[in-house]
Design an enzyme around this catalytic site. Structure first.
Site, PDB file in Angstrom:
ATOM      1  N   HIS A   1       0.853  -1.189   0.000  1.00  0.00           N
ATOM      2  CA  HIS A   1       0.000   0.000   0.000  1.00  0.00           C
ATOM      3  C   HIS A   1       0.885   1.234   0.000  1.00  0.00           C
ATOM      4  CE1 HIS A   1      -3.201   2.777   1.049  1.00  0.00           C
ATOM      5  NE2 HIS A   1      -4.026   1.825   0.681  1.00  0.00           N
TER       6      HIS A   1
ATOM      7  N   ASP B   1      -7.844  -5.354   0.102  1.00  0.00           N
ATOM      8  CA  ASP B   1      -8.328  -6.246  -0.954  1.00  0.00           C
ATOM      9  C   ASP B   1      -7.964  -7.712  -0.718  1.00  0.00           C
ATOM     10  OD1 ASP B   1      -9.550  -4.288  -2.501  1.00  0.00           O
ATOM     11  OD2 ASP B   1      -7.639  -3.678  -3.352  1.00  0.00           O
TER      12      ASP B   1
HETATM   13  N1  ACO Z   1       4.067  -7.858  -4.767  1.00  0.00           N
HETATM   14  C1  ACO Z   1       5.397  -7.856  -4.995  1.00  0.00           C
HETATM   15  N2  ACO Z   1       6.179  -6.758  -4.928  1.00  0.00           N
HETATM   16  C2  ACO Z   1       5.567  -5.597  -4.620  1.00  0.00           C
HETATM   17  C3  ACO Z   1       4.180  -5.522  -4.366  1.00  0.00           C
HETATM   18  C4  ACO Z   1       3.429  -6.712  -4.439  1.00  0.00           C
HETATM   19  N3  ACO Z   1       2.124  -6.692  -4.210  1.00  0.00           N
HETATM   20  N4  ACO Z   1       3.852  -4.230  -4.096  1.00  0.00           N
HETATM   21  C5  ACO Z   1       4.986  -3.533  -4.180  1.00  0.00           C
HETATM   22  N5  ACO Z   1       6.033  -4.345  -4.486  1.00  0.00           N
HETATM   23  C6  ACO Z   1       7.448  -3.978  -4.578  1.00  0.00           C
HETATM   24  C7  ACO Z   1       7.742  -3.267  -5.890  1.00  0.00           C
HETATM   25  O1  ACO Z   1       8.159  -4.174  -6.894  1.00  0.00           O
HETATM   26  C8  ACO Z   1       8.854  -2.332  -5.463  1.00  0.00           C
HETATM   27  O2  ACO Z   1      10.033  -3.087  -5.326  1.00  0.00           O
HETATM   28  P1  ACO Z   1      11.487  -2.398  -5.583  1.00  0.00           P
HETATM   29  O3  ACO Z   1      11.664  -1.401  -4.477  1.00  0.00           O
HETATM   30  O4  ACO Z   1      12.447  -3.533  -5.535  1.00  0.00           O
HETATM   31  O5  ACO Z   1      11.397  -1.742  -6.937  1.00  0.00           O
HETATM   32  C9  ACO Z   1       8.444  -1.907  -4.045  1.00  0.00           C
HETATM   33  O6  ACO Z   1       7.684  -3.025  -3.548  1.00  0.00           O
HETATM   34  C10 ACO Z   1       7.598  -0.642  -3.990  1.00  0.00           C
HETATM   35  O7  ACO Z   1       6.515  -0.803  -4.900  1.00  0.00           O
HETATM   36  P2  ACO Z   1       5.780   0.398  -5.627  1.00  0.00           P
HETATM   37  O8  ACO Z   1       4.974  -0.139  -6.768  1.00  0.00           O
HETATM   38  O9  ACO Z   1       6.747   1.483  -5.895  1.00  0.00           O
HETATM   39  O10 ACO Z   1       4.818   0.882  -4.436  1.00  0.00           O
HETATM   40  P3  ACO Z   1       3.599   1.859  -4.598  1.00  0.00           P
HETATM   41  O11 ACO Z   1       3.424   2.525  -3.288  1.00  0.00           O
HETATM   42  O12 ACO Z   1       3.765   2.725  -5.796  1.00  0.00           O
HETATM   43  O13 ACO Z   1       2.369   0.881  -4.928  1.00  0.00           O
HETATM   44  C11 ACO Z   1       0.603  -0.633  -4.677  1.00  0.00           C
HETATM   45  C12 ACO Z   1       1.424   0.478  -4.012  1.00  0.00           C
HETATM   46  C13 ACO Z   1       0.093  -0.164  -6.050  1.00  0.00           C
HETATM   47  C14 ACO Z   1      -0.605  -0.937  -3.821  1.00  0.00           C
HETATM   48  C15 ACO Z   1       1.491  -1.880  -4.840  1.00  0.00           C
HETATM   49  O14 ACO Z   1       1.929  -2.325  -3.565  1.00  0.00           O
HETATM   50  C16 ACO Z   1       0.790  -3.009  -5.588  1.00  0.00           C
HETATM   51  O15 ACO Z   1       0.843  -3.041  -6.809  1.00  0.00           O
HETATM   52  N6  ACO Z   1       0.124  -3.959  -4.867  1.00  0.00           N
HETATM   53  C17 ACO Z   1      -0.614  -5.007  -5.506  1.00  0.00           C
HETATM   54  C18 ACO Z   1      -1.954  -4.477  -6.009  1.00  0.00           C
HETATM   55  C19 ACO Z   1      -2.912  -4.209  -4.872  1.00  0.00           C
HETATM   56  O16 ACO Z   1      -3.090  -5.001  -3.964  1.00  0.00           O
HETATM   57  N7  ACO Z   1      -3.585  -3.054  -4.970  1.00  0.00           N
HETATM   58  C20 ACO Z   1      -4.591  -2.636  -3.986  1.00  0.00           C
HETATM   59  C21 ACO Z   1      -4.110  -1.476  -3.169  1.00  0.00           C
HETATM   60  S1  ACO Z   1      -5.269  -1.048  -1.919  1.00  0.00           S
HETATM   61  C22 ACO Z   1      -6.466  -0.198  -2.766  1.00  0.00           C
HETATM   62  O17 ACO Z   1      -6.240   0.461  -3.727  1.00  0.00           O
HETATM   63  C23 ACO Z   1      -7.772  -0.324  -2.270  1.00  0.00           C
END
Ligand code: ACO
Length: 435
Positions: free
Chosen positions: A305, A362
């Site tokens: 998140h 979620d």
């Molecule tokens: N699985 C694996 N790796 C992940 C995940 C995940 N679910 N989420 C983040 N990471 C990793 C990224 O690859 C990145 O790694 P790095 O530092 O080696 O490059 C690091 O964690 C940071 O990720 P970002 O995408 O930069 O984080 P951001 O804050 O932009 O994204 C998000 C947050 C979109 C929720 C992300 O964690 C994600 O895609 N999660 C899965 C989708 C999800 O569950 N979405 C629902 C969110 S809650 C809502 O909207 C109601």
């Protein structure tokens, strides 16, 4: 503690005011910075930018705290109802008995959609995604329920009631369309959630039996999704709303933003992921390894998140609700065991721990919806029903807040510097490709 920040650029120093919120969050107010210095700030994806001051929802992502209008989400989840939460978010305080009764009556009075709109459903293809239908139909409400030139408080109450109530009717009608069944109209006799479940699952040949545990689980789901401050869809509502676009079009834009798999669409993706793991006979270990690889194209859906760097409190509540609901006779779901196992494995894994990736709302919400009988394609639609009061509360707060200005961010341009037009027959071949 100083209430100013100093920014030194070259030999110049700029003094910037510090703003402190009621929960002691501090921010540097840079709104005059460009005027003073010609500089803008750059914050890709707005991860470090406050776009407004708001008194609706407070989140402390490090501590895992979520409050609506000051009330902890845990208390509201235990004691309140979605209708009451809708009132709270929009009006700022919990309603008195009389206020709640007026509000509920207005929702009831607004629950039908114009009969001509019913025919729209016949025109969508059978495979149409219900989120596409929902955003289209909500935008269409603008044509059937035109707004008065002056939005007085009563007109505002009315379109808010329309949206909160009709979104549920539209959702159920779109489901009925996908099933090839006649629509079931809303009823004054039923409360908000019961009404929705009845429109979804009863038919001319079969009554729907209301199970209080299911009604409560859906109510809880809606409460937990009702607001989450400046997330992608709420920011969309504020952005589009700041142009003073029609409110139905504004909310339709919010619905479109919610649809994406990195936002509300993740609840559907979680169930797909759990299904794939179940079908493969694994316990999630392999999937977790894949999700850790950058170029695998997988993420552990329902994890991570932008704001919570600790447990999402909503995920904790939904996990408990899953335990309760899925322990009922006939409701057991092996995907829940896989979800629990994945959480256990991920929370021992340095990849997730070091990136502070915990289950988000979620992760467990799809399991609740599946137990209720909601089809996968409609998972995000239920999220939209829940988020409606939050979107409306933010829209209302924004348009009544001074100073009110259209939201118009800036950018740092990194494209070509000035160059001159070359007629097509004089361009080198490799550059003649249209862009
Ligand atoms: N699985 C694996 N790796 C992940 C995940 C995940 N679910 N989420 C983040 N990471 C990793 C990224 O690859 C990145 O790694 P790095 O530092 O080696 O490059 C690091 O964690 C940071 O990720 P970002 O995408 O930069 O984080 P951001 O804050 O932009 O994204 C998000 C947050 C979109 C929720 C992300 O964690 C994600 O895609 N999660 C899965 C989708 C999800 O569950 N979405 C629902 C969110 S809650 C809502 O909207 C109601």
């Amino acid at each position: 503690m100083t209430d100013q920040a100093k920014l030194i650029v070259g030999k110049k120093e700029y003094v910037l005011p510090l703003i402190t919120g009621t929960q002691n969050e501090r921010a540097i107010d840079i709104s005059q910075l460009r005027e003073q210095s010609g500089l803008i700030t750059l914050d890709n994806s707005l991860g470090n930018t406050g776009v407004c001051q708001s008194s609706i929802t407070f989140i402390d992502g490090d501590q895992g705290i979520l409050q609506y209008r000051g009330y902890p989400i845990e208390e509201l989840a235990e004691k309140s109802t979605f209708t009451e939460i809708a009132y709270l978010l929009i009006h700022g305080n919990l309603p008195t008995r009389k206020e709640l009764s007026i509000f509920s009556n207005r929702l009831n009075e607004s629950s039908l959609i114009h009969e001509d709109m019913r025919h729209f459903f016949e025109a969508f293809p059978k495979y149409a995604h219900p989120m596409g239908i929902l955003s289209t139909m909500v935008a269409s409400l603008s044509t059937f329920y035109p707004l008065p030139d002056v939005l007085d408080p009563d007109a505002e109450e009315q379109f808010m009631a329309n949206l909160i109530s009709q979104v549920r009717t539209i959702a159920a009608f779109s489901y009925k369309k996908s099933m090839g069944e006649p629509v079931v109209y809303p009823s004054f006799r039923l409360k908000y959630v019961e009404n929705f479940l009845n429109m979804m699952f009863s038919s001319p040949v079969k009554d729907y039996h209301q199970d209080p545990d299911i009604v409560r689980a859906v109510d809880l789901f809606l409460i937990l999704h009702a607001d989450h401050e400046q997330n992608c869809s709420t920011s969309t509502v504020r952005l589009v709303g700041s142009s003073l676009a029609n409110i139905y079009a504004v909310i339709s834009a919010g619905i479109s933003a919610l649809w994406g798999s990195r936002h509300g669409g993740a609840n559907q993706e979680v169930i797909h992921m759990l299904e794939r793991i179940l079908a493969s006979g694994g316990d999630g270990k392999e999937f977790i390894e894949r999700a850790k690889k950058k170029n695998s194209g997988e993420r552990l859906m329902g994890f991570g998140h932008r704001v919570y760097k600790n447990f999402d409190p909503r995920a904790k509540i939904l996990k408990q609700a899953c335990h309760k609901l899925l322990s009922k006779p006939g409701m057991n779901n092996p995907m829940f065991d896989i979800a629990l196992r994945i959480e256990e494995l991920a929370l021992k894994d340095d990849y997730f721990l070091s990136r502070q990736l915990y289950p988000n709302v979620d992760f467990y919400s799809g399991l609740i919806q599946k137990a209720v009988g909601i089809p996968y394609d409609m998972f995000t639609v239920l999220f939209a029903i829940g988020r409606m009061p939050g979107w409306l509360a933010h829209w209302r707060e924004m348009v009544h807040q001074e100073p009110f200005r259209i939201i118009r961010p800036r950018q740092v341009y990194i494209g070509k510097t000035e160059r001159h037009y070359v007629p097509i027959n004089e361009r080198p071949e490799q550059n003649a490709v249209p862009v």
